[in-house]
Design an enzyme around this catalytic site. Structure first.
Site, mmCIF file in Angstrom:
data_model
loop_
_atom_site.group_PDB
_atom_site.id
_atom_site.type_symbol
_atom_site.label_atom_id
_atom_site.label_comp_id
_atom_site.label_asym_id
_atom_site.label_seq_id
_atom_site.Cartn_x
_atom_site.Cartn_y
_atom_site.Cartn_z
ATOM 1 N N TRP A 156 0.807 -1.221 0.000
ATOM 2 C CA TRP A 156 0.000 0.000 0.000
ATOM 3 C C TRP A 156 0.836 1.266 0.000
ATOM 4 C CZ3 TRP A 156 2.009 2.070 4.272
ATOM 5 C CH2 TRP A 156 2.438 1.198 5.278
ATOM 6 N N ASN A 157 2.164 1.165 0.089
ATOM 7 C CA ASN A 157 2.943 2.410 0.240
ATOM 8 C C ASN A 157 3.168 3.154 -1.076
ATOM 9 O OD1 ASN A 157 4.614 0.207 -0.355
ATOM 10 N ND2 ASN A 157 6.393 1.100 0.645
ATOM 11 N N SER A 182 -3.093 -4.176 -2.599
ATOM 12 C CA SER A 182 -3.378 -4.177 -1.169
ATOM 13 C C SER A 182 -4.815 -3.724 -0.976
ATOM 14 C CB SER A 182 -2.442 -3.219 -0.441
ATOM 15 O OG SER A 182 -2.945 -2.994 0.861
ATOM 16 N N SER A 234 5.995 -7.107 3.785
ATOM 17 C CA SER A 234 6.760 -7.395 5.002
ATOM 18 C C SER A 234 7.515 -8.718 4.883
ATOM 19 C CB SER A 234 5.810 -7.458 6.199
ATOM 20 O OG SER A 234 4.925 -8.549 6.036
ATOM 21 N N THR A 237 5.186 -11.708 5.811
ATOM 22 C CA THR A 237 4.316 -12.229 4.749
ATOM 23 C C THR A 237 5.153 -12.862 3.641
ATOM 24 O OG1 THR A 237 2.673 -10.560 5.284
ATOM 25 C CG2 THR A 237 2.462 -11.593 3.141
ATOM 26 N N VAL A 249 6.923 -25.550 -6.278
ATOM 27 C CA VAL A 249 8.218 -25.015 -6.746
ATOM 28 C C VAL A 249 8.015 -23.849 -7.727
ATOM 29 C CG1 VAL A 249 10.566 -25.651 -7.430
ATOM 30 C CG2 VAL A 249 9.049 -27.389 -6.532
ATOM 31 N N GLU A 255 10.505 -8.536 -2.319
ATOM 32 C CA GLU A 255 11.094 -7.255 -1.917
ATOM 33 C C GLU A 255 10.511 -6.948 -0.548
ATOM 34 O OE1 GLU A 255 11.622 -4.292 -0.692
ATOM 35 O OE2 GLU A 255 10.892 -2.926 -2.244
ATOM 36 N N LEU A 256 11.340 -7.110 0.488
ATOM 37 C CA LEU A 256 10.800 -7.206 1.843
ATOM 38 C C LEU A 256 11.214 -6.080 2.781
ATOM 39 C CD1 LEU A 256 11.316 -11.053 2.286
ATOM 40 C CD2 LEU A 256 9.337 -9.832 1.361
ATOM 41 N N CYS A 289 10.434 1.457 1.781
ATOM 42 C CA CYS A 289 11.296 0.312 2.111
ATOM 43 C C CYS A 289 12.752 0.745 2.235
ATOM 44 C CB CYS A 289 11.126 -0.786 1.075
ATOM 45 S SG CYS A 289 11.235 -0.186 -0.608
ATOM 46 N N GLU A 388 11.897 -2.679 11.501
ATOM 47 C CA GLU A 388 11.373 -1.757 10.491
ATOM 48 C C GLU A 388 10.132 -1.065 11.062
ATOM 49 O OE1 GLU A 388 10.907 -1.773 5.757
ATOM 50 O OE2 GLU A 388 9.623 -3.229 6.724
ATOM 51 N N LYS A 458 20.319 -10.339 2.200
ATOM 52 C CA LYS A 458 19.830 -10.924 3.462
ATOM 53 C C LYS A 458 18.280 -10.964 3.491
ATOM 54 C CE LYS A 458 22.834 -8.142 5.832
ATOM 55 N NZ LYS A 458 23.588 -7.610 6.972
ATOM 56 N N GLU A 465 14.478 -6.256 -8.978
ATOM 57 C CA GLU A 465 13.528 -5.649 -9.899
ATOM 58 C C GLU A 465 14.266 -4.559 -10.681
ATOM 59 O OE1 GLU A 465 10.156 -4.840 -6.953
ATOM 60 O OE2 GLU A 465 9.357 -6.408 -8.258
HETATM 61 P P1 NDP Z 1 1.997 -7.212 4.352
HETATM 62 O O1 NDP Z 1 3.306 -7.791 3.985
HETATM 63 O O2 NDP Z 1 1.115 -8.023 5.225
HETATM 64 O O3 NDP Z 1 1.133 -6.809 3.058
HETATM 65 C C1 NDP Z 1 1.626 -6.716 1.741
HETATM 66 C C2 NDP Z 1 0.702 -7.461 0.775
HETATM 67 O O4 NDP Z 1 0.659 -8.844 1.111
HETATM 68 C C3 NDP Z 1 -0.736 -6.986 0.815
HETATM 69 O O5 NDP Z 1 -1.289 -7.059 -0.488
HETATM 70 C C4 NDP Z 1 -1.372 -8.001 1.743
HETATM 71 O O6 NDP Z 1 -2.752 -8.044 1.574
HETATM 72 C C5 NDP Z 1 -0.693 -9.279 1.279
HETATM 73 N N1 NDP Z 1 -0.759 -10.392 2.221
HETATM 74 C C6 NDP Z 1 -0.877 -10.359 3.563
HETATM 75 N N2 NDP Z 1 -0.906 -11.615 4.075
HETATM 76 C C7 NDP Z 1 -0.813 -12.467 3.021
HETATM 77 C C8 NDP Z 1 -0.774 -13.889 2.886
HETATM 78 N N3 NDP Z 1 -0.841 -14.700 3.944
HETATM 79 N N4 NDP Z 1 -0.656 -14.423 1.652
HETATM 80 C C9 NDP Z 1 -0.567 -13.625 0.564
HETATM 81 N N5 NDP Z 1 -0.621 -12.274 0.624
HETATM 82 C C10 NDP Z 1 -0.718 -11.696 1.839
HETATM 83 O O7 NDP Z 1 2.304 -5.800 4.991
HETATM 84 P P2 NDP Z 1 1.374 -4.904 5.939
HETATM 85 O O8 NDP Z 1 0.431 -4.177 5.071
HETATM 86 O O9 NDP Z 1 0.785 -5.698 7.061
HETATM 87 O O10 NDP Z 1 2.473 -3.912 6.554
HETATM 88 C C11 NDP Z 1 3.245 -4.349 7.663
HETATM 89 C C12 NDP Z 1 4.669 -3.899 7.531
HETATM 90 O O11 NDP Z 1 5.263 -4.462 6.363
HETATM 91 C C13 NDP Z 1 4.853 -2.406 7.348
HETATM 92 O O12 NDP Z 1 4.762 -1.736 8.573
HETATM 93 C C14 NDP Z 1 6.243 -2.377 6.781
HETATM 94 O O13 NDP Z 1 7.174 -2.525 7.805
HETATM 95 C C15 NDP Z 1 6.290 -3.616 5.868
HETATM 96 N N6 NDP Z 1 6.003 -3.270 4.462
HETATM 97 C C16 NDP Z 1 7.048 -3.214 3.591
HETATM 98 C C17 NDP Z 1 6.825 -2.791 2.297
HETATM 99 C C18 NDP Z 1 7.948 -2.666 1.321
HETATM 100 O O14 NDP Z 1 7.933 -1.754 0.500
HETATM 101 N N7 NDP Z 1 8.888 -3.576 1.315
HETATM 102 C C19 NDP Z 1 5.505 -2.411 1.818
HETATM 103 C C20 NDP Z 1 4.450 -2.569 2.781
HETATM 104 C C21 NDP Z 1 4.714 -2.989 4.058
HETATM 105 P P3 NDP Z 1 -3.700 -7.113 2.499
HETATM 106 O O15 NDP Z 1 -3.128 -5.753 2.549
HETATM 107 O O16 NDP Z 1 -4.966 -7.147 1.768
HETATM 108 O O17 NDP Z 1 -3.719 -7.780 3.845
#
Ligand code: NDP
Length: 484
Positions: A156-157, A182, A234, A237, A249, A255-256, A289, A388, A458, A465
């Site tokens: 969502w960012n 998201s 995150s 996830t 597989v 990108e976490l 990120c 983070e 890591k 990308e």
């Molecule tokens: P998530 O990793 O949970 O969400 C990212 C995407 O993954 C969303 O589309 C979410 O759907 C989806 N998702 C969540 N759970 C699952 C699952 N079990 N299987 C498949 N897809 C899934 O991040 P959050 O929105 O909870 O944010 C939490 C933290 O993550 C932030 O505070 C930040 O630290 C980090 N983050 C890092 C980002 C980056 O740019 N690397 C971007 C966003 C977050 P839905 O939103 O519908 O739940």
């Protein structure tokens, strides 16, 4: 018809806008905290229909020349340009971003798709290349083949823009896609369906399924009909997605996020250092990120730098997008507000030294606003130093020499980005070579042009990308060896 009238409360599957009877999920304006629209949650059956559509579309789409695919991609960016104002408004309303940042997201999406349209054209010449070796009786050719139908799970960012980073190379390579935005920010990512429709893409090449991660996202990452899941979000996830992909597989791109250091040496231009540190952690209210959230500064310049950072932090004007003078919006969601303010509480419990900010922003009747914050002398065991936060929170520690700075910078489970501020070019090169991160910035802002690479060492992820590496992430390599 305006973009916003088409994409709300519909998913885009096999070239059709379908409502379905899934749950209506509210998308919230982070300033008013009121719903500004809904998306319809796609069920496992809807996801299955989208994956089948992507499979059916794959053979004809991948059989087109790169030039033909590039033509479609450029028609998509023309469609985006045609709806630019609407898209910027949607991004502002759904994310709370200042107009300039919202516009940069949409323009960045256009530039990325255009960049990969050029790469699609180049692919025609690169599709088959002879292997250079000399074994009597043998000759080999290497062919580049599209991976197949792929799925994207998006955060969502930076809605729309992060999708463009995946969609550009996937379409260029000849893959078909299923996109899951998201549920926090469904609008501009659902617009990819509208762009596909306006560009006349064959049905099934791009599909969009909205919904929550645990329902729609899980159905997508577990689906055996996809060859790859590309995910940004995150680390937690990302691990779920890796496990789901292991079942059949599937390829993955992850990108976490990160906990990126910015190293300020004693010879740095301190005005520049203060600007880079604050810009890097305040852009998008810190929900980046690559946020420059771990400030490592030589002990001899700590206090003058801290003073400059405090001045810049206190000059930030919080407010709704387009409100007079505003420079920073709210956090994107209640969940993110709770997370960031939770870290402000942890800072108090840990007894950290807060030099500015450190609290919810006063003076707002509604909205997820937090003060930009600077903590100094943060112990390296602090949760704020290690985890983070994804908000406008800058933590500072000092170092006494270059070796210590590098060791501290690398002392994290993440490795996405790092910044160096120094006037000594030899030092910059030496330090860059030893930092464990996918993108190093020296004396510049943390920009990400499509020609460069993006991804981490890591636990910041797997794969890269953008650039040629982004394209390679959607191609299989096939070698054909024959008698010759
Ligand atoms: P998530 O990793 O949970 O969400 C990212 C995407 O993954 C969303 O589309 C979410 O759907 C989806 N998702 C969540 N759970 C699952 C699952 N079990 N299987 C498949 N897809 C899934 O991040 P959050 O929105 O909870 O944010 C939490 C933290 O993550 C932030 O505070 C930040 O630290 C980090 N983050 C890092 C980002 C980056 O740019 N690397 C971007 C966003 C977050 P839905 O939103 O519908 O739940």
């Amino acid at each position: 018809m305006a973009a916003k009238d088409v994409i709300i409360e519909k998913n885009y599957i096999d070239g059709q806008w379908v409502g379905g009877d899934g749950e209506r999920l509210a998308a919230i304006n982070p300033v008013s905290e009121q719903a500004i629209g809904h998306c319809i949650e796609a069920s496992a059956e809807d996801v299955d229909a989208a994956v089948r559509a992507a499979n059916n579309a794959f053979a004809p789409w991948s059989a087109l020349s790169g030039k033909q695919r590039a033509d479609y991609m450029r028609k998509m960016t023309a469609a985006i340009r045609g709806h630019l104002d609407d898209l910027v408004e949607m991004q502002m309303a759904n994310c709370g971003k200042p107009r300039g940042e919202a516009k940069a997201d949409i323009i960045g999406s256009i530039e990325c798709i255009d960049y990969f349209a050029d790469r699609a054209e180049e692919l025609d010449a690169r599709r088959q290349t002879p292997v250079d070796y000399d074994i009597p009786g043998y000759r080999s050719n290497t062919r580049l083949e599209p991976m197949g139908p792929v799925g994207f799970i998006l955060p969502w960012n930076f809605p729309m823009k992060i999708c463009a980073w995946k969609l550009g190379p996937a379409l260029a390579a000849g893959c078909t896609v299923v996109i899951k935005p998201s549920e926090v920010t469904p609008f501009t990512d659902t617009f990819w369906g509208k762009a596909a429709e306006e560009a006349g893409l064959p049905p099934g090449v791009i599909n969009v399924v909205n919904g929550r991660g645990a329902i729609t996202g899980a159905a997508l990452s577990e689906h055996p009909g996809l060859r790859k899941i590309s995910f940004t979000g995150s680390t937690r996830t990302g691990k779920f997605i890796m496990k789901a992909a292991a079942e059949d597989v599937k390829n993955i791109g992850l990108e976490l996020g990160g906990k990126s250091p910015i190293l300020v040496f004693q010879d740095a231009d301190l005005d520049l250092a203060a600007r880079l540190a604050t810009e890097g952690v305040f852009y998008n209210a810190g929900q980046c990120c690559n946020a420059t959230c771990r400030l490592l500064v030589h002990e001899s310049v700590e206090e003058p730098l801290a003073q400059k950072i405090i001045a810049l932090s206190e000059a930030v004007v919080l407010g709704a997008p387009d409100s007079p003078g505003m420079t920073m919006g709210p956090l994107a969601s209640k969940a993110q507000y709770d997370k960031v303010t939770g870290y402000q509480d942890i800072a108090r419990e840990e007894g950290l030294t807060c030099r500015t900010g450190g609290d919810r922003a006063p003076g707002f009747d509604s909205g997820y606003f937090v003060q930009p914050s600077l903590y100094t002398n943060v112990p390296n065991a602090s949760r704020l130093w290690n985890e983070e936060i994804f908000g406008p929170v800058l933590c500072l520690r000092t170092f006494t020499n270059e070796e210590e700075a590098i060791t501290e910078a690398n002392d994290t489970e993440y490795g996405l980005a790092a910044s160096i501020v120094t006037e000594d070019d030899a030092r910059a090169e030496r330090v860059a070579a030893r930092l464990e991160a996918g993108h190093i910035y020296t004396n510049v802002s943390v920009a990400i042009p499509p020609e460069t690479s993006w991804g981490g060492f890591k636990q910041s992820g797997i794969g890269r990308e953008l650039g040629p590496w982004g394209l390679a992430g959607f191609l299989e390599v096939k070698t054909v060896t024959s008698r010759g």
